[in-house]
Write a protein that holds these residues in place. Structure first.
Motif, PDB file in Angstrom:
ATOM      1  N   GLU A 190      -4.189  -9.205  -0.488  1.00 44.89           N
ATOM      2  CA  GLU A 190      -5.412  -8.408  -0.492  1.00 44.89           C
ATOM      3  C   GLU A 190      -5.380  -7.400  -1.641  1.00 44.89           C
ATOM      4  N   ASP A 191      -6.506  -7.223  -2.301  1.00 44.83           N
ATOM      5  CA  ASP A 191      -6.575  -6.341  -3.468  1.00 44.83           C
ATOM      6  C   ASP A 191      -6.413  -4.884  -3.047  1.00 44.83           C
ATOM      7  N   ARG A 192      -5.556  -4.169  -3.769  1.00 45.14           N
ATOM      8  CA  ARG A 192      -5.351  -2.729  -3.603  1.00 45.14           C
ATOM      9  C   ARG A 192      -5.106  -2.351  -2.138  1.00 45.14           C
ATOM     10  N   SER A 193      -4.084  -2.989  -1.571  1.00 37.85           N
ATOM     11  CA  SER A 193      -3.691  -2.700  -0.187  1.00 37.85           C
ATOM     12  C   SER A 193      -2.222  -2.290  -0.165  1.00 37.85           C
ATOM     13  N   VAL A 194      -1.922  -1.286   0.638  1.00 37.95           N
ATOM     14  CA  VAL A 194      -0.563  -0.756   0.724  1.00 37.95           C
ATOM     15  C   VAL A 194      -0.106  -0.804   2.181  1.00 37.95           C
ATOM     16  N   LEU A 195       1.136  -1.239   2.375  1.00 36.28           N
ATOM     17  CA  LEU A 195       1.761  -1.210   3.686  1.00 36.28           C
ATOM     18  C   LEU A 195       2.895  -0.197   3.657  1.00 36.28           C
ATOM     19  N   LEU A 196       2.823   0.812   4.511  1.00 36.27           N
ATOM     20  CA  LEU A 196       3.918   1.765   4.723  1.00 36.27           C
ATOM     21  C   LEU A 196       4.651   1.316   5.985  1.00 36.27           C
ATOM     22  N   ILE A 197       5.908   0.937   5.845  1.00 37.50           N
ATOM     23  CA  ILE A 197       6.602   0.325   6.974  1.00 37.50           C
ATOM     24  C   ILE A 197       7.844   1.135   7.336  1.00 37.50           C
ATOM     25  N   GLY A 198       7.934   1.505   8.611  1.00 40.07           N
ATOM     26  CA  GLY A 198       9.099   2.220   9.116  1.00 40.07           C
ATOM     27  C   GLY A 198       8.983   3.727   8.988  1.00 40.07           C
ATOM     28  N   ARG A 199      10.048   4.397   9.401  1.00 40.21           N
ATOM     29  CA  ARG A 199      10.087   5.862   9.384  1.00 40.21           C
ATOM     30  C   ARG A 199      10.651   6.349   8.055  1.00 40.21           C
ATOM     31  N   VAL A 200       9.977   6.025   6.988  1.00 34.42           N
ATOM     32  CA  VAL A 200      10.491   6.334   5.657  1.00 34.42           C
ATOM     33  C   VAL A 200       9.980   7.668   5.130  1.00 34.42           C
ATOM     34  N   LEU A 201       8.949   8.232   5.753  1.00 33.69           N
ATOM     35  CA  LEU A 201       8.347   9.468   5.277  1.00 33.69           C
ATOM     36  C   LEU A 201       8.145  10.437   6.440  1.00 33.69           C
ATOM     37  N   GLU A 202       8.247  11.725   6.134  1.00 32.29           N
ATOM     38  CA  GLU A 202       7.860  12.723   7.118  1.00 32.29           C
ATOM     39  C   GLU A 202       6.355  12.587   7.386  1.00 32.29           C
ATOM     40  N   PRO A 203       5.912  12.868   8.614  1.00 33.52           N
ATOM     41  CA  PRO A 203       4.497  12.655   8.947  1.00 33.52           C
ATOM     42  C   PRO A 203       3.519  13.304   7.970  1.00 33.52           C
ATOM     43  N   GLU A 204       3.789  14.538   7.564  1.00 33.87           N
ATOM     44  CA  GLU A 204       2.848  15.204   6.658  1.00 33.87           C
ATOM     45  C   GLU A 204       2.810  14.527   5.294  1.00 33.87           C
TER      46      GLU A 204
END
Length: 335
Positions: A190-204
């Protein structure tokens, strides 16, 4: 001929590796773990749930003892063997009893220096699974010395492995092991789609990254950052997303490789700098962009947009057939 298999309970990676390799073994397997039996495990595979060994326990005087205060490393010789912990004692006793009751002939340990020592002392042919990172400490050296075979589930030469230098004749480099190996992609990207997977970032940071990406015209999906967002089978999301932002753990990387994903990997803080070493290898080989856990939202957005133009050669991670190669390495030590 029965094989034992110890599955470490931290995270999902160790059990995912077991689930990927077990179907390729011809011998029956008895698995041991503090984790609950995986729902997807074949009914015929025995799963022995072990008691926990890191919780506080009652001391002989009735006080509550923190196992971290009970000399758990035996003055640096071991990683975890706290004095007088009933759960620790029970879990090792259960493994030892099973070697007799089930007539185990070999044992895969993923991962524990203490279990390697136990099963080798019991006379079993022992396969130790290792991980990247600076593993030159005394417990790792002991496990490597005792193991009949050492499995490194990444491609040879990708990550520095000083601790394995003296054991090269017993190391099998399988390539990355993914449960998705051999699975076809679910549709196009899909064009210009991002998947953030897992607990890799603080919520903010996750929320701000999502906001900035959407302001630039990206669609964003976040999964696995809490219990409600967990997805058992993220394959279609992995293969459809333009860019995937993931941790740099071994199973996460192997999944990125089999999905041929354009990726940004965020090295999580782990013992022995495991993910930092892996992320550095991916960047060096041109397979992914890297960031650390302190990456600000704006910098991460820039990395995502840079990754969107990549054409990573994920064949270098040698995922195809890796689970079968590990199964063959295990069976090669059987009598």
């Amino acid at each position: 001929m029965v094989i034992g298999w110890y599955v470490h309970h931290h995270g999902y990676g160790h059990v995912a590796r077991f689930l990927a390799v077990q179907p390729h073994l011809r011998a029956p397997v008895v698995a041991f773990s503090s984790l609950a039996r995986p729902a997807s495990l074949a009914p015929g595979v025995e799963w022995v749930e072990l008691p926990p060994d890191a919780d506080p326990f009652d001391g002989p005087d009735g006080s509550t003892v923190d196992p971290r205060d009970a000399d758990p490393t035996a003055r640096g010789t071991l990683h975890w063997a706290p004095h007088a912990h009933p759960g620790h004692r029970a879990r090792l006793a259960m493994i030892a009893a099973a070697t007799v009751d089930r007539n185990l002939q070999a044992f895969v340990v993923d991962v524990s220096a203490e279990v390697v020592a136990l099963v080798r002392l019991l006379g079993l042919r022992t396969i130790a699974v290792t991980q990247p990172g600076t593993r030159t400490d005394a417990p790792h050296a002991l496990a490597y010395d005792l193991a009949d075979r050492i499995v490194a589930p990444w491609p040879h030469g990708a990550v520095p492995t000083d601790g394995l230098t003296a054991h090269g004749d017993r190391v099998v480099w399988t390539g990355g092991i993914s449960r998705f190996d051999g699975r076809d992609a679910d549709g196009g990207i899909e064009d210009r789609s991002v998947l953030l997977i897992g607990r890799v970032l603080e919520p903010e940071v996750r929320h701000e990254t999502t906001r900035q990406l959407r302001d630039r015209g990206w669609s964003v999906t976040a999964i696995g950052h809490d219990a409600s967002s967990r997805i058992d089978d993220p394959w279609s999301l992995l293969t459809r997303s333009t860019v995937v932002v993931s941790a740099a753990g071994q199973n996460s990387v192997a999944d990125l490789a089999v999905a041929r994903a354009r990726a940004v990997v965020i090295a999580q803080e782990r013992p022995f700098s495991e993910q930092e070493h892996t992320a550095a290898a991916l960047e060096r080989w041109g397979l992914a962009h890297r960031a650390d856990v302190s990456v600000p939202a704006g910098a991460l957005v820039d990395l995502v947009e840079r990754a969107a133009g990549d054409e990573p050669d994920w064949k270098r991670w040698q995922v195809a057939g890796a689970a079968r190669r590990m199964a063959a390495a295990v069976e090669a030590v059987l009598p």
